[in-house]
Design a protein around this motif. Structure first.
Motif, PDB file in Angstrom:
ATOM      1  N   GLU A  78       0.833  -1.203   0.000  1.00 51.23           N
ATOM      2  CA  GLU A  78       0.000   0.000   0.000  1.00 51.23           C
ATOM      3  C   GLU A  78       0.864   1.247   0.000  1.00 51.23           C
ATOM      4  OE1 GLU A  78      -2.040   3.323   1.913  1.00 51.23           O
ATOM      5  OE2 GLU A  78      -0.857   1.974   3.160  1.00 51.23           O
ATOM      6  N   ASN A  79       0.413   2.234  -0.753  1.00 51.55           N
ATOM      7  CA  ASN A  79       1.027   3.555  -0.760  1.00 51.55           C
ATOM      8  C   ASN A  79      -0.093   4.568  -0.962  1.00 51.55           C
ATOM      9  OD1 ASN A  79       2.036   6.046  -2.162  1.00 51.55           O
ATOM     10  ND2 ASN A  79       4.001   5.093  -1.729  1.00 51.55           N
ATOM     11  N   ASP A  80      -0.265   5.437   0.034  1.00 52.38           N
ATOM     12  CA  ASP A  80      -1.236   6.532  -0.054  1.00 52.38           C
ATOM     13  C   ASP A  80      -2.647   6.051  -0.417  1.00 52.38           C
ATOM     14  OD1 ASP A  80      -1.942   9.218   0.193  1.00 52.38           O
ATOM     15  OD2 ASP A  80      -1.590   9.617  -1.943  1.00 52.38           O
ATOM     16  N   GLY A  81      -3.104   4.976   0.249  1.00 54.47           N
ATOM     17  CA  GLY A  81      -4.465   4.491   0.044  1.00 54.47           C
ATOM     18  C   GLY A  81      -4.667   3.619  -1.177  1.00 54.47           C
ATOM     19  N   LYS A 129       6.046   4.710  -5.505  1.00 55.88           N
ATOM     20  CA  LYS A 129       5.036   4.203  -6.440  1.00 55.88           C
ATOM     21  C   LYS A 129       5.690   3.738  -7.740  1.00 55.88           C
ATOM     22  CE  LYS A 129       0.629   5.881  -4.955  1.00 55.88           C
ATOM     23  NZ  LYS A 129      -0.672   6.384  -5.374  1.00 55.88           N
ATOM     24  N   SER A 130       7.019   3.767  -7.779  1.00 52.97           N
ATOM     25  CA  SER A 130       7.754   3.335  -8.967  1.00 52.97           C
ATOM     26  C   SER A 130       7.937   1.827  -8.948  1.00 52.97           C
ATOM     27  CB  SER A 130       9.125   4.007  -9.008  1.00 52.97           C
ATOM     28  OG  SER A 130       8.982   5.399  -9.106  1.00 52.97           O
ATOM     29  N   PHE A 131       7.839   1.217 -10.128  1.00 50.18           N
ATOM     30  CA  PHE A 131       8.079  -0.212 -10.245  1.00 50.18           C
ATOM     31  C   PHE A 131       8.592  -0.519 -11.644  1.00 50.18           C
ATOM     32  CE2 PHE A 131       3.461   0.496 -10.873  1.00 50.18           C
ATOM     33  CZ  PHE A 131       3.333   0.107 -12.194  1.00 50.18           C
ATOM     34  N   ILE A 132       9.154  -1.712 -11.810  1.00 55.00           N
ATOM     35  CA  ILE A 132       9.626  -2.152 -13.120  1.00 55.00           C
ATOM     36  C   ILE A 132       8.542  -3.005 -13.776  1.00 55.00           C
ATOM     37  CG2 ILE A 132      12.068  -2.106 -12.456  1.00 55.00           C
ATOM     38  CD1 ILE A 132      11.860  -5.220 -12.188  1.00 55.00           C
ATOM     39  N   THR A 175       7.352  -6.428 -15.815  1.00 54.59           N
ATOM     40  CA  THR A 175       7.719  -7.828 -15.768  1.00 54.59           C
ATOM     41  C   THR A 175       6.848  -8.615 -16.737  1.00 54.59           C
ATOM     42  OG1 THR A 175       7.795  -9.783 -14.341  1.00 54.59           O
ATOM     43  CG2 THR A 175       6.175  -8.128 -13.793  1.00 54.59           C
ATOM     44  N   ASP A 176       7.327  -9.774 -17.164  1.00 55.71           N
ATOM     45  CA  ASP A 176       6.517 -10.600 -18.065  1.00 55.71           C
ATOM     46  C   ASP A 176       5.485 -11.439 -17.309  1.00 55.71           C
ATOM     47  OD1 ASP A 176       8.219 -12.426 -16.907  1.00 55.71           O
ATOM     48  OD2 ASP A 176       8.895 -13.316 -18.786  1.00 55.71           O
ATOM     49  N   GLU A 177       5.494 -11.358 -15.974  1.00 56.44           N
ATOM     50  CA  GLU A 177       4.511 -12.075 -15.153  1.00 56.44           C
ATOM     51  C   GLU A 177       3.107 -11.505 -15.332  1.00 56.44           C
ATOM     52  OE1 GLU A 177       4.941 -14.627 -12.803  1.00 56.44           O
ATOM     53  OE2 GLU A 177       7.032 -14.837 -13.410  1.00 56.44           O
ATOM     54  N   GLY A 178       3.031 -10.201 -15.595  1.00 55.05           N
ATOM     55  CA  GLY A 178       1.755  -9.523 -15.737  1.00 55.05           C
ATOM     56  C   GLY A 178       1.962  -8.024 -15.713  1.00 55.05           C
ATOM     57  N   THR A 179       0.883  -7.281 -15.562  1.00 52.43           N
ATOM     58  CA  THR A 179       0.944  -5.824 -15.548  1.00 52.43           C
ATOM     59  C   THR A 179       0.588  -5.332 -14.153  1.00 52.43           C
ATOM     60  OG1 THR A 179       0.227  -5.828 -17.866  1.00 52.43           O
ATOM     61  CG2 THR A 179       0.099  -3.732 -16.683  1.00 52.43           C
ATOM     62  N   LEU A 180       1.387  -4.404 -13.645  1.00 55.41           N
ATOM     63  CA  LEU A 180       1.185  -3.849 -12.307  1.00 55.41           C
ATOM     64  C   LEU A 180       0.345  -2.579 -12.375  1.00 55.41           C
ATOM     65  CD1 LEU A 180       4.833  -4.354 -11.049  1.00 55.41           C
ATOM     66  CD2 LEU A 180       2.811  -5.567 -10.208  1.00 55.41           C
ATOM     67  N   TYR A 181      -0.528  -2.430 -11.384  1.00 58.04           N
ATOM     68  CA  TYR A 181      -1.395  -1.251 -11.288  1.00 58.04           C
ATOM     69  C   TYR A 181      -1.514  -0.834  -9.828  1.00 58.04           C
ATOM     70  CZ  TYR A 181      -3.209  -2.823 -15.848  1.00 58.04           C
ATOM     71  OH  TYR A 181      -3.347  -3.224 -17.148  1.00 58.04           O
ATOM     72  N   TRP A 182      -1.645   0.459  -9.585  1.00 57.44           N
ATOM     73  CA  TRP A 182      -2.010   0.964  -8.264  1.00 57.44           C
ATOM     74  C   TRP A 182      -3.533   1.074  -8.240  1.00 57.44           C
ATOM     75  CZ3 TRP A 182       1.039   0.897  -4.266  1.00 57.44           C
ATOM     76  CH2 TRP A 182       2.424   0.935  -4.465  1.00 57.44           C
ATOM     77  N   ILE A 183      -4.162   0.376  -7.290  1.00 55.70           N
ATOM     78  CA  ILE A 183      -5.619   0.291  -7.206  1.00 55.70           C
ATOM     79  C   ILE A 183      -6.080   0.846  -5.861  1.00 55.70           C
ATOM     80  CG2 ILE A 183      -7.597  -1.309  -7.198  1.00 55.70           C
ATOM     81  CD1 ILE A 183      -6.074  -1.179  -9.895  1.00 55.70           C
ATOM     82  N   ALA A 184      -7.054   1.738  -5.883  1.00 57.61           N
ATOM     83  CA  ALA A 184      -7.597   2.313  -4.643  1.00 57.61           C
ATOM     84  C   ALA A 184      -8.207   1.206  -3.783  1.00 57.61           C
ATOM     85  CB  ALA A 184      -8.653   3.366  -4.962  1.00 57.61           C
ATOM     86  N   LYS A 185      -8.077   1.347  -2.464  1.00 59.01           N
ATOM     87  CA  LYS A 185      -8.576   0.338  -1.531  1.00 59.01           C
ATOM     88  C   LYS A 185     -10.034  -0.002  -1.796  1.00 59.01           C
ATOM     89  CE  LYS A 185      -8.841  -0.832   3.362  1.00 59.01           C
ATOM     90  NZ  LYS A 185      -8.477  -0.440   4.733  1.00 59.01           N
ATOM     91  N   GLU A 186     -10.854   1.000  -2.066  1.00 57.67           N
ATOM     92  CA  GLU A 186     -12.281   0.748  -2.285  1.00 57.67           C
ATOM     93  C   GLU A 186     -12.548  -0.032  -3.582  1.00 57.67           C
ATOM     94  OE1 GLU A 186     -10.969   4.905  -2.984  1.00 57.67           O
ATOM     95  OE2 GLU A 186     -11.104   3.773  -1.147  1.00 57.67           O
ATOM     96  N   GLU A 215      11.802  -9.179  -7.420  1.00 55.02           N
ATOM     97  CA  GLU A 215      11.813  -9.762  -8.766  1.00 55.02           C
ATOM     98  C   GLU A 215      10.667  -9.233  -9.630  1.00 55.02           C
ATOM     99  OE1 GLU A 215      13.672 -14.111  -7.491  1.00 55.02           O
ATOM    100  OE2 GLU A 215      11.681 -14.031  -8.400  1.00 55.02           O
ATOM    101  N   GLU A 216       9.501  -9.061  -9.038  1.00 58.54           N
ATOM    102  CA  GLU A 216       8.323  -8.699  -9.825  1.00 58.54           C
ATOM    103  C   GLU A 216       8.051  -7.203  -9.919  1.00 58.54           C
ATOM    104  OE1 GLU A 216       4.935 -10.983  -8.603  1.00 58.54           O
ATOM    105  OE2 GLU A 216       5.848 -12.864  -9.260  1.00 58.54           O
ATOM    106  N   THR A 217       8.671  -6.404  -9.040  1.00 62.46           N
ATOM    107  CA  THR A 217       8.386  -4.963  -9.049  1.00 62.46           C
ATOM    108  C   THR A 217       9.642  -4.095  -9.084  1.00 62.46           C
ATOM    109  OG1 THR A 217       8.432  -4.648  -6.648  1.00 62.46           O
ATOM    110  CG2 THR A 217       6.337  -5.388  -7.620  1.00 62.46           C
ATOM    111  N   GLY A 218      10.780  -4.647  -8.672  1.00 56.51           N
ATOM    112  CA  GLY A 218      11.989  -3.851  -8.527  1.00 56.51           C
ATOM    113  C   GLY A 218      12.053  -3.116  -7.198  1.00 56.51           C
ATOM    114  N   ILE A 219      10.999  -3.205  -6.399  1.00 56.38           N
ATOM    115  CA  ILE A 219      10.961  -2.540  -5.097  1.00 56.38           C
ATOM    116  C   ILE A 219      11.794  -3.360  -4.118  1.00 56.38           C
ATOM    117  CG2 ILE A 219       9.485  -1.832  -3.162  1.00 56.38           C
ATOM    118  CD1 ILE A 219       7.229  -1.387  -5.254  1.00 56.38           C
ATOM    119  N   THR A 220      12.730  -2.695  -3.455  1.00 55.97           N
ATOM    120  CA  THR A 220      13.634  -3.400  -2.544  1.00 55.97           C
ATOM    121  C   THR A 220      13.185  -3.241  -1.096  1.00 55.97           C
ATOM    122  OG1 THR A 220      15.099  -1.490  -2.320  1.00 55.97           O
ATOM    123  CG2 THR A 220      15.584  -3.044  -4.112  1.00 55.97           C
ATOM    124  N   ASN A 221      13.786  -4.046  -0.241  1.00 57.41           N
ATOM    125  CA  ASN A 221      13.448  -4.077   1.180  1.00 57.41           C
ATOM    126  C   ASN A 221      13.552  -2.698   1.825  1.00 57.41           C
ATOM    127  OD1 ASN A 221      12.581  -5.470   3.454  1.00 57.41           O
ATOM    128  ND2 ASN A 221      14.657  -5.892   4.127  1.00 57.41           N
TER     129      ASN A 221
END
Length: 165
Positions: A12-15, A97-100, A102-113, A58-64
């Motif tokens: 989660e980032n900003d809701g 909110k940055s990510f890489i 991947t061929d696994e699928g497409t990443l999206y930021w989705i509102a909690k609701e 691996e799937e987002t490029g986001i590190t610990n």
């Protein structure tokens, strides 16, 4: 009977939550939505959190260093043919909110609701419903066991708690 272990993170980032829509050419669950994650490697079997952090990178490029409060919230167990599948579901916050891509699928930021309106696997659908309900809370781990009742999925939810013998 065999056992397969998986890990998944809902970040989660900003809701908004980072979700992946699996690619249509994937062998398992094509076009389904999910958090980010995957199989736990044999060397990680006793540390699903480390597997989760590896899968996130691996799937987002986001590190610990960008992840805060990654917490085990759900363990889901289901039987599929001759396989018991066990999934460790983490929730956490990220400071980016940055990510890489991947061929696994497409990443999206989705509102909690909007979480409840995505097409997940049946067990993840039940988990998201529980997460959004008043039954869930941040201080507990819930185990969900998939059960067939009249041919339909029911999840039996229990808190995982310590006790004194």
């Amino acid at each position: 009977m065999t056992l397969k272990n998986y890990t998944c993170a809902f970040l989660e980032n900003d809701g908004c939550f980072l979700l992946m829509k699996r690619a249509p050419n994937r062998e398992v669950n094509p076009d389904f939505w999910s958090g980010v994650g995957g199989k736990i490697e044999p060397c990680e079997i006793n540390d699903p959190c480390s597997a989760c952090v590896r899968e996130i990178k691996e799937e987002t490029g986001i590190t610990n260093k960008n992840i805060e409060n990654l917490t085990l919230r759900y363990i889901i167990i289901r039987k599929h043919k001759d396989v018991i599948r066990q999934s460790y579901i983490y929730f956490g916050k990220v400071n980016t909110k940055s990510f890489i891509n991947t061929d696994e699928g497409t990443l999206y930021w989705i509102a909690k609701e909007e979480l409840k309106h995505k097409h997940y696997t049946s067990t993840y659908t039940k988990m998201i419903e529980h997460y959004l309900s008043s039954d869930a809370d941040d201080n507990n781990i819930f185990i969900g066991v998939a059960e067939s009742v009249d041919g339909k999925l029911e999840m039996l939810w229990s808190k995982v708690e310590d006790f004194i013998d």
